[in-house]
Design an enzyme around this catalytic site. Structure first.
Site, short mmCIF file in Angstrom:
data_model
loop_
_atom_site.label_atom_id
_atom_site.label_comp_id
_atom_site.label_asym_id
_atom_site.label_seq_id
_atom_site.Cartn_x
_atom_site.Cartn_y
_atom_site.Cartn_z
N GLY A 97 41.92 -6.88 46.90
CA GLY A 97 41.60 -8.29 46.76
C GLY A 97 41.23 -8.66 45.33
CD GLU B 271 45.67 -9.30 47.85
OE1 GLU B 271 44.52 -9.10 48.30
OE2 GLU B 271 46.68 -9.41 48.55
CD GLU C 223 45.01 -4.24 49.64
OE1 GLU C 223 45.76 -3.51 48.95
OE2 GLU C 223 44.34 -5.17 49.17
CB ALA D 218 38.46 -6.76 51.17
#
Ligand code: NAI
Length: 699
Positions: free
Chosen positions: A102, A105, A125, A61
């Protein structure tokens, strides 16, 4: 556009291109979605490869978007991953260098994954007080197995792709490329080889079970609870991974979503995200551009082989930089070297350092008694006695022998760096490098910028700090710099609290409950109460109207200097660090109170915490206004990395912002009315008063 689209024959390649780590900000997400639409609409395209340009597949992210509406703006990451899963044509992630958060992911949403060896894989995270928010907790256990996945999610630590590829039955990677260089070619070939496969495999369709389900998760929960007392996120990681094993995929996703959103609004996560950005911001100096040419530092000299000199030298040896130590006498050198050896040998005994590494480091260390031997070194750090006359003699010698362009640094903790610079004919080469004790352990480095310190010297020492794994914060010249100037006020409040009715133990307990690594009196015992005593003696003449409690002086008059004398505010058993309350000290405080005619009162933990923390905040506001610190977040970094301030509170300035500056000022005006406190000190610093009145924050 931060994602590029190209077609190689019958394969479309979407390349994330958002330096430095291909963060998945809005424009990158949009770029992926657009590329997917284009590829699926083009009949000539049979399969799609997603990869990253430069130094990452994707670092995850875009943290600057966190908490802002942009992070949620469509297409958000979950929607992009849906686009990948629903693609009619196979999507292959070609992963290299870094695939984190992310980024991982995203890769887990692809039908296939091919990775280069040496890729760092992580879901970090939790380090920001969160759980992964785009399916990581549901998909990673499906491809790695529950236990390895939970370990990664709870720790946030990266693991290399080739290690993960060895896990039995893993489905994270369909293939490892032969090398990083061959990844792109191999990914194209792999995509061609699966172009006709239907139905396409989806991670979400894989089974996720643990054979001892309940017992395992109970065990995991207990382990995690013990390690993460002030942080809710690690425990939540266990819950959401358990959901992956017990619920349908979409329900598990819902559990993850709720946990993510709830954590996003916790003070702990806000603090950790603040620190993440603060640490990066601290390394930037407004008027020193990042492309400022730096001086080459390939060798270092350290003057003084005492407590600090030895620790400072170790930092450079650890980084592979040769060190020459200078002392006045051979015995002092021998003692210094013996201490360094003892430190390294303890690490070898604990298996934290290999024998050959230890020898390699020691081979980089040489000693001398003569300044003339330093002529060839690129930088020198002085750590001799804290007396201006001694510093003067040393810097005159350094000025005589060091080559032009060498950096001359002082580790002084209280003296005027401008004055030290004036002892040389090259004040532009002089800078303060204030290490914290033990210098080989503590992360903080205050870089003290003199009036004349050259910009390239600043740029160079900031980058050297990184090399020796320190977190550097720039401070202007003032008595105590940022950290110690603030701690003086904190110490003064501690003294008043004793006068008014507290015991040292009560104050320490309250602060430790708040999260400080150590309360003020245990800290005094560790640092040596004589240091504060010496400073106060100076203050009594310099600032005769500054108010102090006399208890600390009385303690020092008894020779109770702290751990080093086996007795301070507490007693200590040799070889142990446990603080044992001492009845004599408590009686001494009571007698002093009586002599002053003070009737003790019961003081709440809340008052203790507020007076101590807000004393830091008020002094910090002066420091900011005077330009000694460039930004409030720098002060937070100083306190977290140098003074054991709890990370989950994000530093004193972040904490004050959380409490609300209006409330901070209100509390100060209450403290100012206490006749035993220092009313003048509690006048809010002008900056604080202004921010509070305008409803603003420091950070
Ligand atoms: P120390 O007393 O342990 O070591 C000083 C060393 O310098 C001694 O080995 C002494 O022989 C040597 N020395 C003295 N004059 C010298 C000269 N003219 N030439 C060569 N060597 C000489 O002191 P410590 O604690 O290591 O402090 C050194 C400096 O670091 C001081 O400026 C102090 O303020 C600063 N400092 C100390 C911290 C601490 O917690 N001890 C923390 C941060 C900074």
């Amino acid at each position: 556009m931060t994602a590029q689209y190209q077609v190689h024959g019958d394969i479309a390649v979407i390349t994330l291109n958002n330096p430095p780590v291909n963060g998945l900000g809005l424009s990158t997400r949009q770029g992926i979605a657009d590329g997917m639409a284009q590829a699926n609409a083009d009949a000539a395209v049979k399969a799609i490869v997603i990869t990253g340009a430069g130094k990452a597949f994707s670092g995850g992210a875009d943290i600057t978007e966190f908490g802002s509406p942009k992070a949620l703006q469509e297409p958000n990451l979950i929607s992009v991953i849906k686009v990948l899963e629903n693609s009619e044509k196979p999507v292959v992630a070609a992963i290299h260098t870094v695939a984190m958060g992310g980024g991982l992911e995203l890769a887990l949403g692809c039908h296939y994954r091919i990775a280069a060896p040496g890729t760092s894989i992580a879901l970090p995270e939790v380090k920001l007080g969160l759980v992964p928010g785009a399916g990581g907790t549901q998909r990673l256990p499906r491809v790695l197995g529950v236990e390895p996945a939970l370990n990664m999610i709870v720790s946030g630590e990266p693991i290399k792709s080739e290690m993960l590829a060895m896990l039995p039955g893993q489905k994270l990677f369909d293939k490892l490329s032969a090398s990083a260089e061959s990844l792109a070619e191999e990914a194209l070939a792999f995509a061609r080889s699966v172009a006709d496969v239907r139905p396409l495999p989806l991670v979400r369709d894989l089974k996720c079970k643990h054979p001892q389900g309940d017992a395992y998760f109970q065990f995991a929960r207990n382990m995690v609870k013990g390690m993460s007392k002030n942080f809710p996120a690690p425990g939540k990681c266990v819950d959401v991974v358990e959901a992956a094993t017990k619920k349908k995929f979409d329900e598990g996703m819902q559990v993850e979503r709720e946990a993510f959103i709830n954590l996003m609004f916790t003070a702990e996560s806000k603090s950790l995200r603040h620190l993440f950005l603060a640490e990066r911001a601290a390394s930037k100096i407004a008027d020193v551009p990042s492309d400022t040419a730096q001086r080459a530092i390939n060798s270092v000299a350290v003057i003084g082989a005492g407590t600090m000199g030895g620790g400072i030298a170790m930092n450079f040896l650890n980084a592979g930089i040769p060190v020459k130590m200078l002392e006045m006498k051979q015995e002092a050198l021998d003692r210094g070297i013996a201490t360094i050896r003892k430190n390294y040998e303890a690490q070898v005994a604990k298996k934290k350092l290999k024998q050959d590494k230890y020898e390699q480091r020691m081979s980089l260390l040489t000693t001398t008694l003569s300044y003339d031997d330093l002529a060839g070194t690129d930088m020198v750090i002085e750590a001799v006695f804290e007396e201006i006359g001694v510093k003067e003699a040393v810097f005159k010698e350094l000025d005589r022998v060091m080559k032009p362009g060498a950096i001359l640094a002082s580790n002084t903790s209280t003296l005027d760096v401008n004055k030290i610079a004036s002892f040389t004919k090259r004040p532009e080469d002089v800078v303060g490098l204030h290490f914290f004790s033990p210098a080989n352990v503590m992360k903080l480095l205050e870089v003290v910028r003199g009036e004349k310190t050259a910009k390239d010297v600043m740029a160079t020492v900031m980058s050297i700090a990184k090399k020796i794994k320190k977190t550097a914060v720039v401070s202007g010249v003032c008595d105590g710099f940022i950290g110690n100037r603030m701690i003086e006020q904190y110490g003064r409040q501690g003294g008043f609290l004793l006068d008014e009715g507290c015991t040292p133990e009560q104050v320490d307990k309250a602060m430790e409950k708040f999260g400080m690594a150590m309360g003020p009196f245990r800290m005094g015992d560790l640092a040596g109460n004589d240091i504060g005593w010496a400073i106060r003696k100076r203050r009594y003449t310099e600032k005769p109207d500054m108010k102090y409690s006399k208890t600390a002086d009385l303690l020092c008059e008894k020779g109770r200097f702290g751990q080093k004398t086996g007795a301070g505010w507490y007693d200590y058993v040799p070889g142990k660090r446990d603080a044992i309350p001492n009845a004599e000290v408590v009686a001494m405080i009571e007698e002093h109170r009586k002599a002053l005619g003070i009737t003790p009162r019961k003081i709440s933990d809340e008052e203790i915490v507020q007076r101590l923390v807000f004393s830091l905040v008020n002094e910090a506001a002066h420091i900011l206004e005077e330009g000694i610190a460039a930004k409030a977040s720098d002060i937070d970094i100083v306190y977290i990395f140098g003074y054991g301030f709890p990370a989950h509170r994000g530093g004193p300035m972040n904490y004050a912002d959380e409490v609300g500056l209006f409330n901070v000022v209100q509390a100060m005006s209450r403290f100012a009315k206490n006749p035993l406190d220092d009313a003048k000190f509690w006048q809010p610093a002008p900056l604080l008063a202004r921010l509070a009145a305008e409803g603003k924050t420091f950070n």
